[in-house]
Scaffold this active site. Sequence first.
Site, PDB file in Angstrom:
ATOM      1  N   LYS A   5     -49.939   5.523  15.098  1.00  0.00           N
ATOM      2  CA  LYS A   5     -49.869   6.128  16.441  1.00  0.00           C
ATOM      3  C   LYS A   5     -51.027   5.631  17.305  1.00  0.00           C
ATOM      4  CE  LYS A   5     -46.792   9.915  15.772  1.00  0.00           C
ATOM      5  NZ  LYS A   5     -46.328  11.225  16.035  1.00  0.00           N
TER       6      LYS A   5
ATOM      7  N   LYS B   2     -38.489   4.790  10.383  1.00  0.00           N
ATOM      8  CA  LYS B   2     -37.922   6.130  10.210  1.00  0.00           C
ATOM      9  C   LYS B   2     -37.358   6.648  11.534  1.00  0.00           C
ATOM     10  CE  LYS B   2     -41.341   9.570  11.301  1.00  0.00           C
ATOM     11  NZ  LYS B   2     -41.402  10.983  11.401  1.00  0.00           N
TER      12      LYS B   2
ATOM     13  N   LYS C 134     -38.208  11.182  16.919  1.00  0.00           N
ATOM     14  CA  LYS C 134     -37.884  11.745  18.239  1.00  0.00           C
ATOM     15  C   LYS C 134     -38.448  10.882  19.362  1.00  0.00           C
ATOM     16  CE  LYS C 134     -38.699  16.455  16.739  1.00  0.00           C
ATOM     17  NZ  LYS C 134     -40.072  16.372  16.254  1.00  0.00           N
TER      18      LYS C 134
HETATM   19  N1  AQP Z   1     -36.639  10.262   9.775  1.00  0.00           N
HETATM   20  C1  AQP Z   1     -36.906  11.333   9.041  1.00  0.00           C
HETATM   21  N2  AQP Z   1     -36.335  11.477   7.818  1.00  0.00           N
HETATM   22  C2  AQP Z   1     -36.575  12.592   7.062  1.00  0.00           C
HETATM   23  N3  AQP Z   1     -37.378  13.604   7.479  1.00  0.00           N
HETATM   24  C3  AQP Z   1     -37.956  13.497   8.683  1.00  0.00           C
HETATM   25  N4  AQP Z   1     -38.781  14.324   9.373  1.00  0.00           N
HETATM   26  C4  AQP Z   1     -39.092  13.749  10.565  1.00  0.00           C
HETATM   27  N5  AQP Z   1     -38.479  12.566  10.689  1.00  0.00           N
HETATM   28  C5  AQP Z   1     -37.761  12.376   9.530  1.00  0.00           C
HETATM   29  C6  AQP Z   1     -39.223  15.620   8.887  1.00  0.00           C
HETATM   30  O1  AQP Z   1     -38.889  16.597   9.873  1.00  0.00           O
HETATM   31  C7  AQP Z   1     -39.855  17.628   9.843  1.00  0.00           C
HETATM   32  C8  AQP Z   1     -40.297  17.971  11.232  1.00  0.00           C
HETATM   33  O2  AQP Z   1     -40.773  16.802  11.861  1.00  0.00           O
HETATM   34  P1  AQP Z   1     -41.774  16.856  13.068  1.00  0.00           P
HETATM   35  O3  AQP Z   1     -41.056  16.962  14.326  1.00  0.00           O
HETATM   36  O4  AQP Z   1     -42.773  17.894  12.921  1.00  0.00           O
HETATM   37  O5  AQP Z   1     -42.566  15.571  12.789  1.00  0.00           O
HETATM   38  P2  AQP Z   1     -42.388  14.105  13.085  1.00  0.00           P
HETATM   39  O6  AQP Z   1     -42.478  13.407  11.783  1.00  0.00           O
HETATM   40  O7  AQP Z   1     -43.449  13.776  14.075  1.00  0.00           O
HETATM   41  O8  AQP Z   1     -40.944  13.942  13.707  1.00  0.00           O
HETATM   42  P3  AQP Z   1     -40.469  12.760  14.565  1.00  0.00           P
HETATM   43  O9  AQP Z   1     -39.049  13.009  14.874  1.00  0.00           O
HETATM   44  O10 AQP Z   1     -40.758  11.475  13.909  1.00  0.00           O
HETATM   45  O11 AQP Z   1     -41.298  12.926  15.901  1.00  0.00           O
HETATM   46  P4  AQP Z   1     -42.281  11.923  16.605  1.00  0.00           P
HETATM   47  O12 AQP Z   1     -41.426  10.829  17.093  1.00  0.00           O
HETATM   48  O13 AQP Z   1     -42.844  12.767  17.713  1.00  0.00           O
HETATM   49  O14 AQP Z   1     -43.326  11.449  15.625  1.00  0.00           O
HETATM   50  C9  AQP Z   1     -40.997  17.160   8.930  1.00  0.00           C
HETATM   51  O15 AQP Z   1     -40.895  17.831   7.686  1.00  0.00           O
HETATM   52  C10 AQP Z   1     -40.732  15.691   8.746  1.00  0.00           C
HETATM   53  O16 AQP Z   1     -41.122  15.261   7.454  1.00  0.00           O
END
Ligand code: AQP
Length: 328
Positions: free
Chosen positions: A112, A193, A196
Amino acid sequence: MKARVFSGIQPTGSPHIGNYLGALKNWVKIQHDYECIWGIVDLHAITNYQKPEELRQQIVELAAVLIAIGLDPKHTSIVAQSMIPAHAELGWMLTCVTPLGWLERMTQYKSKAQAQEAVGSGILQYPVLMAADILLYQAAIVPVGDDQSQHLELARDIAQRFNSLYGETFTMPATKLPSVGARVMGLDEPDKKMSKSATGPNHAISLLDDPKVITRKIMRATTDSNPAVDFETMGAGVQNLLAIYQAFTECSDDEVRNQFIGLRYGDMKKKVAEAVVAALEPIQARYREITADPGYLDTVLRESAARVSVIADDTVRKTKKAMGLYTK
Ligand code: AQP
């Protein structure tokens, strides 16, 4: 007494099937086996700039999604992190026992930080706040997707360091990963992965996407140069689609193999899209019902906050006492 579980999700955009299969689906499955606290972790969300009016809206929408997927707010607590000051308070106390080098090693921080010109210090501190979220509730189990394993390891290291410096204060949390769907990859970039914050229009499937949009995104998903499914040579894109199918339908490896072997990619994608649409339609119908009454969501968030604050305040009091801070 049931063991306590904590996990969180950021209100940073519409939750996608990666969030669902990696974490949320598991939350629903285990909600009656444990004493569960689910966090809408808005203090984590602000480590990146969020438009205030959108963030407020996304917190409420996420609460509605969590109920729509099947979490029962009568049995489990759904809390907005910023409603409970103890998260930030414990976060500071844990920051003071966390060596800087531990945080600089986190792969999510490194990727990041690389992607941003001016890196906010919140991005570095993020895993300490996450440790505070978990340790605050003395959670024994934390169900997350595979991408959070390193942060969980750090939470254990922080707890251990605190306990050895100041005496036994925190429960050591265990990570719980799903057997399938632990890492759902982007449909357009199957080596990254699903996330969002990715901007590609066909990258992620939101839990609230219209069935037509879901089908379109899957039909456009990146595959490879094979014409049909071959389990020996298939690339990451096909593997990802079959893993999504398996996680939604809960088929065994053999069932997936029998259903898909030799199927042409167009037909394979149609079958995957049908399974995803069938799984998400009831969630979307329930979401529409819940959001028709915004007062209900506010009540759920307030009642949950009142319930968990008792646990959170007790941990903060214990931590302060252990560190020699002034407590009544
Ligand atoms: N691609 C994924 N596959 C499996 N599990 C996932 N999680 C996130 N992406 C995947 C799991 O979802 C839970 C909540 O995620 P979060 O929103 O708190 O965290 P994150 O990893 O930051 O999610 P994003 O979608 O990837 O957001 P951004 O783009 O903002 O970084 C967690 O348990 C995570 O493991």
